[in-house]
Structure formats: C-alpha cells, structure tokens
Design a protein around this motif. Structure first.
Motif, PDB file in Angstrom:
ATOM      1  N   LYS A 157       0.826  -1.196   0.000  1.00 19.79           N
ATOM      2  CA  LYS A 157       0.000   0.000   0.000  1.00 19.79           C
ATOM      3  C   LYS A 157       0.862   1.248   0.000  1.00 19.79           C
ATOM      4  CE  LYS A 157      -4.001  -2.017   2.276  1.00 19.79           C
ATOM      5  NZ  LYS A 157      -4.859  -1.994   3.454  1.00 19.79           N
ATOM      6  N   SER A 158       1.970   1.220   0.738  1.00 17.50           N
ATOM      7  CA  SER A 158       2.821   2.414   0.783  1.00 17.50           C
ATOM      8  C   SER A 158       3.456   2.682  -0.570  1.00 17.50           C
ATOM      9  CB  SER A 158       3.873   2.293   1.885  1.00 17.50           C
ATOM     10  OG  SER A 158       4.752   1.224   1.620  1.00 17.50           O
ATOM     11  N   CYS A 159       3.829   1.644  -1.297  1.00 16.69           N
ATOM     12  CA  CYS A 159       4.399   1.819  -2.635  1.00 16.69           C
ATOM     13  C   CYS A 159       3.361   2.430  -3.572  1.00 16.69           C
ATOM     14  CB  CYS A 159       4.886   0.479  -3.165  1.00 16.69           C
ATOM     15  SG  CYS A 159       5.519   0.558  -4.845  1.00 16.69           S
ATOM     16  N   LEU A 160       2.143   1.897  -3.569  1.00 20.01           N
ATOM     17  CA  LEU A 160       1.090   2.439  -4.427  1.00 20.01           C
ATOM     18  C   LEU A 160       0.752   3.880  -4.051  1.00 20.01           C
ATOM     19  CD1 LEU A 160      -1.242  -0.662  -4.605  1.00 20.01           C
ATOM     20  CD2 LEU A 160       0.123   0.295  -6.472  1.00 20.01           C
ATOM     21  N   GLY A 161       0.843   4.208  -2.766  1.00 27.18           N
ATOM     22  CA  GLY A 161       0.583   5.561  -2.319  1.00 27.18           C
ATOM     23  C   GLY A 161       1.580   6.566  -2.866  1.00 27.18           C
ATOM     24  N   ARG A 162       2.760   6.119  -3.251  1.00 25.70           N
ATOM     25  CA  ARG A 162       3.783   7.012  -3.816  1.00 25.70           C
ATOM     26  C   ARG A 162       3.571   7.293  -5.301  1.00 25.70           C
ATOM     27  NH1 ARG A 162       6.278  10.180  -3.113  1.00 25.70           N
ATOM     28  NH2 ARG A 162       8.314   9.686  -3.900  1.00 25.70           N
ATOM     29  N   LEU A 199      -3.811  -6.468   6.287  1.00 23.44           N
ATOM     30  CA  LEU A 199      -3.071  -5.678   5.306  1.00 23.44           C
ATOM     31  C   LEU A 199      -3.185  -6.214   3.884  1.00 23.44           C
ATOM     32  CD1 LEU A 199       0.208  -4.958   7.311  1.00 23.44           C
ATOM     33  CD2 LEU A 199      -1.804  -3.504   7.035  1.00 23.44           C
ATOM     34  N   TRP A 200      -3.897  -7.313   3.698  1.00 27.29           N
ATOM     35  CA  TRP A 200      -4.055  -7.884   2.370  1.00 27.29           C
ATOM     36  C   TRP A 200      -4.804  -6.914   1.474  1.00 27.29           C
ATOM     37  CZ3 TRP A 200      -5.585 -13.739   2.967  1.00 27.29           C
ATOM     38  CH2 TRP A 200      -4.564 -14.403   3.646  1.00 27.29           C
ATOM     39  N   LEU A 201      -4.437  -6.884   0.207  1.00 29.59           N
ATOM     40  CA  LEU A 201      -5.058  -6.010  -0.772  1.00 29.59           C
ATOM     41  C   LEU A 201      -5.694  -6.865  -1.853  1.00 29.59           C
ATOM     42  CD1 LEU A 201      -5.261  -2.994  -1.500  1.00 29.59           C
ATOM     43  CD2 LEU A 201      -3.174  -3.278  -2.824  1.00 29.59           C
ATOM     44  N   PRO A 256      -8.423  -6.635  -5.560  1.00 30.29           N
ATOM     45  CA  PRO A 256      -8.650  -5.668  -6.644  1.00 30.29           C
ATOM     46  C   PRO A 256      -9.514  -4.465  -6.234  1.00 30.29           C
ATOM     47  CG  PRO A 256      -8.805  -7.883  -7.525  1.00 30.29           C
ATOM     48  CD  PRO A 256      -8.701  -8.020  -6.025  1.00 30.29           C
ATOM     49  N   GLU A 257     -10.506  -4.668  -5.380  1.00 27.59           N
ATOM     50  CA  GLU A 257     -11.336  -3.551  -4.933  1.00 27.59           C
ATOM     51  C   GLU A 257     -10.541  -2.596  -4.042  1.00 27.59           C
ATOM     52  OE1 GLU A 257     -12.439  -6.847  -4.533  1.00 27.59           O
ATOM     53  OE2 GLU A 257     -13.567  -6.757  -6.393  1.00 27.59           O
ATOM     54  N   GLY A 258      -9.704  -3.163  -3.179  1.00 23.72           N
ATOM     55  CA  GLY A 258      -8.848  -2.326  -2.337  1.00 23.72           C
ATOM     56  C   GLY A 258      -7.839  -1.543  -3.154  1.00 23.72           C
ATOM     57  N   LEU A 259      -7.305  -2.177  -4.187  1.00 21.52           N
ATOM     58  CA  LEU A 259      -6.396  -1.492  -5.104  1.00 21.52           C
ATOM     59  C   LEU A 259      -7.095  -0.297  -5.743  1.00 21.52           C
ATOM     60  CD1 LEU A 259      -3.758  -1.396  -6.817  1.00 21.52           C
ATOM     61  CD2 LEU A 259      -4.929  -2.899  -8.423  1.00 21.52           C
ATOM     62  N   ALA A 260      -8.301  -0.511  -6.228  1.00 17.04           N
ATOM     63  CA  ALA A 260      -9.063   0.566  -6.864  1.00 17.04           C
ATOM     64  C   ALA A 260      -9.320   1.712  -5.885  1.00 17.04           C
ATOM     65  CB  ALA A 260     -10.375   0.026  -7.417  1.00 17.04           C
ATOM     66  N   SER A 261      -9.667   1.403  -4.650  1.00 16.84           N
ATOM     67  CA  SER A 261      -9.947   2.477  -3.689  1.00 16.84           C
ATOM     68  C   SER A 261      -8.689   3.282  -3.368  1.00 16.84           C
ATOM     69  CB  SER A 261     -10.588   1.921  -2.418  1.00 16.84           C
ATOM     70  OG  SER A 261      -9.670   1.149  -1.697  1.00 16.84           O
ATOM     71  N   LEU A 262      -7.519   2.638  -3.423  1.00 13.37           N
ATOM     72  CA  LEU A 262      -6.263   3.366  -3.195  1.00 13.37           C
ATOM     73  C   LEU A 262      -5.914   4.276  -4.364  1.00 13.37           C
ATOM     74  CD1 LEU A 262      -3.857   0.691  -1.687  1.00 13.37           C
ATOM     75  CD2 LEU A 262      -4.660   2.759  -0.584  1.00 13.37           C
ATOM     76  N   LEU A 263      -6.187   3.827  -5.581  1.00 15.41           N
ATOM     77  CA  LEU A 263      -5.750   4.566  -6.766  1.00 15.41           C
ATOM     78  C   LEU A 263      -6.748   5.611  -7.259  1.00 15.41           C
ATOM     79  CD1 LEU A 263      -4.097   1.694  -8.835  1.00 15.41           C
ATOM     80  CD2 LEU A 263      -2.973   3.434  -7.432  1.00 15.41           C
ATOM     81  N   ARG A 264      -8.038   5.421  -7.019  1.00 15.11           N
ATOM     82  CA  ARG A 264      -9.059   6.299  -7.599  1.00 15.11           C
ATOM     83  C   ARG A 264      -8.889   7.794  -7.305  1.00 15.11           C
ATOM     84  NH1 ARG A 264     -13.288   2.275  -6.576  1.00 15.11           N
ATOM     85  NH2 ARG A 264     -13.518   1.171  -8.542  1.00 15.11           N
ATOM     86  N   PRO A 265      -8.392   8.200  -6.149  1.00  8.25           N
ATOM     87  CA  PRO A 265      -8.265   9.648  -5.947  1.00  8.25           C
ATOM     88  C   PRO A 265      -7.355  10.335  -6.976  1.00  8.25           C
ATOM     89  CG  PRO A 265      -8.097   8.521  -3.854  1.00  8.25           C
ATOM     90  CD  PRO A 265      -8.086   7.459  -4.926  1.00  8.25           C
ATOM     91  N   ASP A 266      -6.314   9.647  -7.436  1.00 10.03           N
ATOM     92  CA  ASP A 266      -5.352  10.265  -8.343  1.00 10.03           C
ATOM     93  C   ASP A 266      -5.325   9.656  -9.739  1.00 10.03           C
ATOM     94  OD1 ASP A 266      -4.152  12.183  -6.534  1.00 10.03           O
ATOM     95  OD2 ASP A 266      -3.265  10.479  -5.498  1.00 10.03           O
ATOM     96  N   PHE A 267      -5.996   8.519  -9.926  1.00  6.09           N
ATOM     97  CA  PHE A 267      -5.918   7.805 -11.197  1.00  6.09           C
ATOM     98  C   PHE A 267      -7.304   7.475 -11.732  1.00  6.09           C
ATOM     99  CE2 PHE A 267      -1.837   7.119  -9.275  1.00  6.09           C
ATOM    100  CZ  PHE A 267      -0.947   7.094 -10.332  1.00  6.09           C
TER     101      PHE A 267
END
Length: 85
Positions: free
Chosen positions: A1-6, A37-39, A41-52
C-alpha cells in the motif's frame, strides 16, 4: 500500500497523464503479511481512484523458472490506470 501511495499525490512518481500498470496474483501468505493488510482488486481501486482514472483490466500470466527443470506459471490480475492531471 505504501508503494502504491507514492504513485500519485503532490510528489507522485507517475507524472500527470502517465500510465500505471499493476499486475498481481493477489495470493497472500499470512506468515509474511497480516490478513488486515491484504489487498484485493477492490482495495487497489480504492487506493488509486483519488489520483488515477481506471482504463482497463485483464487477466495475464507470468512464468518463472525457480529450478532449471521446472517452470511455474501464475495467473495475474492486471489493471491499467491513467494519472489525473
């Protein structure tokens, strides 16, 4: 998650308009990563949607050869995202 946040944000590693491709088997080992802490596909989308912006998803495959006489093939969930301007 921290890597994707960057990838996004004010000092993001992906420039505005740039593409991000994420491919993962989404198989987690509880001995290495706690379940909370498992991610997926839905969790991935929620992390990326604000900027992507989501563009496309597909299933793809990756092969590795851990030993000379053996090849392991994994099915991967891949998604393509464009960084918002």
């Amino acid at each position: 998650k921290s890597c994707l946040g960057r990838m996004g944000g004010a000092r993001g590693l992906v420039r505005p308009g740039g593409l991000l491709v994420v491919a993962d088997a989404f198989r987690w080992n509880p001995e290495v990563t706690p379940r909370e802490l498992w991610l997926d596909p839905e969790g991935l989308a929620s992390l990326l949607r604000p900027d992507f912006e989501f563009l496309e998803e597909m299933e793809t495959y990756a092969a590795e050869r851990p030993e000379p006489a053996r090849t392991v093939v994994d099915a991967l969930h891949a998604s393509i995202w464009r960084r918002r301007a």
